[in-house]
Design an enzyme around this catalytic site. Structure first.
Site, short mmCIF file in Angstrom:
data_model
loop_
_atom_site.label_atom_id
_atom_site.label_comp_id
_atom_site.label_asym_id
_atom_site.label_seq_id
_atom_site.Cartn_x
_atom_site.Cartn_y
_atom_site.Cartn_z
N GLU A 49 0.82 -1.21 0.00
CA GLU A 49 0.00 0.00 0.00
C GLU A 49 0.86 1.26 0.00
OE1 GLU A 49 -3.02 -0.02 -1.24
OE2 GLU A 49 -3.56 -1.45 0.32
N GLY A 143 -12.05 2.45 -1.62
CA GLY A 143 -10.73 1.83 -1.75
C GLY A 143 -10.69 0.67 -2.74
N SER A 145 -11.19 1.22 -6.09
CA SER A 145 -10.84 1.79 -7.40
C SER A 145 -11.99 1.99 -8.35
CB SER A 145 -9.81 0.89 -8.08
OG SER A 145 -8.57 1.36 -7.81
N SER A 146 -13.13 2.43 -7.84
CA SER A 146 -14.24 2.71 -8.75
C SER A 146 -13.86 3.84 -9.72
CB SER A 146 -15.50 3.07 -7.97
OG SER A 146 -15.27 4.21 -7.18
N ASP A 190 -3.83 0.89 -9.98
CA ASP A 190 -5.24 0.64 -10.23
C ASP A 190 -5.52 0.44 -11.72
OD1 ASP A 190 -5.07 1.36 -7.60
OD2 ASP A 190 -6.06 3.30 -7.85
N ASN A 233 -12.88 10.03 -0.35
CA ASN A 233 -12.70 10.42 -1.74
C ASN A 233 -11.35 11.11 -1.83
OD1 ASN A 233 -12.60 11.81 -4.15
ND2 ASN A 233 -14.81 12.08 -4.23
N LYS A 234 -10.36 10.41 -2.43
CA LYS A 234 -9.01 10.96 -2.34
C LYS A 234 -8.81 12.24 -3.14
CE LYS A 234 -6.74 7.73 -5.58
NZ LYS A 234 -7.98 7.15 -6.10
#
Ligand code: GLA
Length: 458
Positions: A49, A143, A145-146, A190, A233-234
């Site tokens: 990660e 988390g 990866s949408s 991703d 939401n990054k």
């Protein structure tokens, strides 16, 4: 193999309920029939990660949940986007003037990232228009990866509309780069797994050059994903980019300490490569060169012999200009130790010792601890969920993806699965305070799924 393009598969739409429903909705929305469909999967990262953007290998697998888009090219130079989920509003724009608004993390901007990436790759100023209906079943901001799945799907949609060809590796690289138009400085994990995944196997993803190697997961265990129901939401916060910058600064300070040319160093992996030493030795160098107390911008400038202005304009990203505290020691320790755990995980999968599930679980537990304590990308709910999963039979459990919310992934001996699911459900989701929105709750066993592809109606 490396030059292979995403598959194009002929299907009887009537035999696939999701495609059929999408076709019917497309027809009632646009009054026509889609010419083709594209799917791109989400992923779960098993281990590794926050190290892809430092240059290190990661070990994800694609999940079955994906983004599916029905497409019809049109001659009007207008792009029309609609979503089967009414929460995501319709959007339309001229296909020749793509603007991505970084200040708003709206769903259609991810589509535009994929489209723009392909458009720029071929140096095209005129794109044909298209009508698209998007249907996603990856839990958003969790988390898994949408957002990258949408970027990748849009990239493959655009490529198919143009009638051009690119390899999976090229597509992954283009989409990783173009997702940064949204403002987050992600690595390439991703997008790489979304294109390079193959059913039945996890992948070791290595960078520069990008490549994927099969990693056979133990047959006696199941990987279970559980959503903490805390949304992250990054693109909407600066947490993610702060970590990328901390790693970048740590790399520069380590390089300077070792008398290397530091100004063009961006990634922690480059320092290791230049020194030609092991990850374990890099951990010792980190202890010598950096201190555990946080650094402020002035100290960083003193160490590097640069001005605050140079730090801001030449090193930091736009949304990290005002950060006052950088924890360089902790971030570098996480990255070098996590990179080593990925290699150990792969080795155990290859050697398949009798106690492999236990050994893999231990590495996943160590990874969570390092994410929590050194990288500070966990949150109380994730820590609690990880504890619950371990208590009810997981050999290992950890946060997955960017963190600060979202999902955990656990390795569970196959014979314990039914009891594990029932107990975790009771302990985490059926809490007496009823505080968790039912639509966000998800707890499911997953298997390595396949990568992005195009469907044509047979
Ligand atoms: C996000 C980014 C990835 C990776 C993970 C953390 O998913 O898009 O590139 O950095 O976070 O491992």
């Amino acid at each position: 193999m490396a030059a292979e393009s995403p598959a194009m598969r002929r299907v009887q739409v009537a035999e696939h309920p999701r495609l059929l429903k999408l076709k019917e909705m497309f027809n009632s929305k646009f009054g026509s029939i889609p010419k083709f469909y594209v799917r791109a999967p989400g992923r779960v990262n098993i281990i590794g990660e926050h190290i892809d953007y430092c240059g290190y290998s990661v070990l994800p697998m694609a999940i079955e949940q994906d983004v599916l888009i029905a497409v019809e090219p049109v001659k009007t130079y207008t792009l029309q986007l609609a979503n089967t989920n009414p929460l995501y509003l319709d959007f339309s724009t001229s296909a020749n003037n793509i603007q991505i608004d970084k200040t708003k993390a709206l769903w259609h901007n991810y589509f535009l990232c994929g489209l723009k990436g392909i458009q720029e790759h071929f140096g095209l100023s005129n794109l044909t228009g298209m009508n698209c209906l998007v249907d996603g079943n990856i839990p958003p901001s969790s988390g898994l990866s949408s957002s990258s799945a949408l970027v990748c799907c849009a990239g493959l949609v655009t490529l198919t509309v143009l009638g051009r060809n690119l390899s999976k590796v090229e597509l992954a690289e283009i989409c990783a780069k173009s997702e940064r138009y949204i403002g987050t400085e992600g690595g390439g994990m991703d997008q790489s797994i979304s294109f390079l995944a193959e059913e039945g196997t996890a992948k070791l993803i290595e960078f520069s050059p990008l490549r994927a190697t099969d990693v056979k997961l133990p047959s006696g265990a199941v990987f279970v994903i559980a959503n903490s129901c805390v949304e992250m939401n990054k693109a909407a916060t600066s947490h993610f980019n702060i970590r990328v910058m901390e790693c970048r600064l740590a790399a520069k300070l380590l390089a300077k300490y070792k008398n290397l040319q530091w100004d063009n160093v961006l990634r922690l992996e480059e320092v290791q490569a230049k020194l030609g030493i092991s990850l374990e030795e890099m951990l010792l160098v980190t202890e010598d060169a950096l201190h555990p107390e946080p650094y402020n911008p002035e100290e960083i400038c003193r160490c590097l012999g640069i001005s605050l202005e140079e730090l801001r304009t030449q090193i930091l990203s736009p949304n990290t200009q005002d950060v006052l505290i950088f924890k360089l020691y902790q971030r570098a320790k996480h990255v070098y130790s996590e990179a080593a755990r990925v290699l150990q995980f792969k080795k155990i999968c290859e050697e398949a010792p009798e106690n492999m599930v236990q050994l893999l679980g231990e590495l996943m537990n160590q990874s969570h601890m390092s994410c929590r304590d050194m990288y500070e990308c966990s949150c109380p709910e994730l820590d609690q969920l990880v504890d619950i999963c371990r208590k009810f039979g997981a050999q290992g459990s950890r946060l997955t993806g960017a963190g600060w919310g979202g999902c955990t992934v656990s390795i569970v001996p196959a014979d314990k699965l039914p009891g594990f699911l029932a107990n975790v459900h009771k302990a985490y989701y059926q809490r007496s305070d009823g505080s968790l929105a039912p639509e966000k709750q998800s707890l499911f066993a997953t298997k390595p799924g396949g990568g992005a592809l195009v469907f044509l109606e047979a």
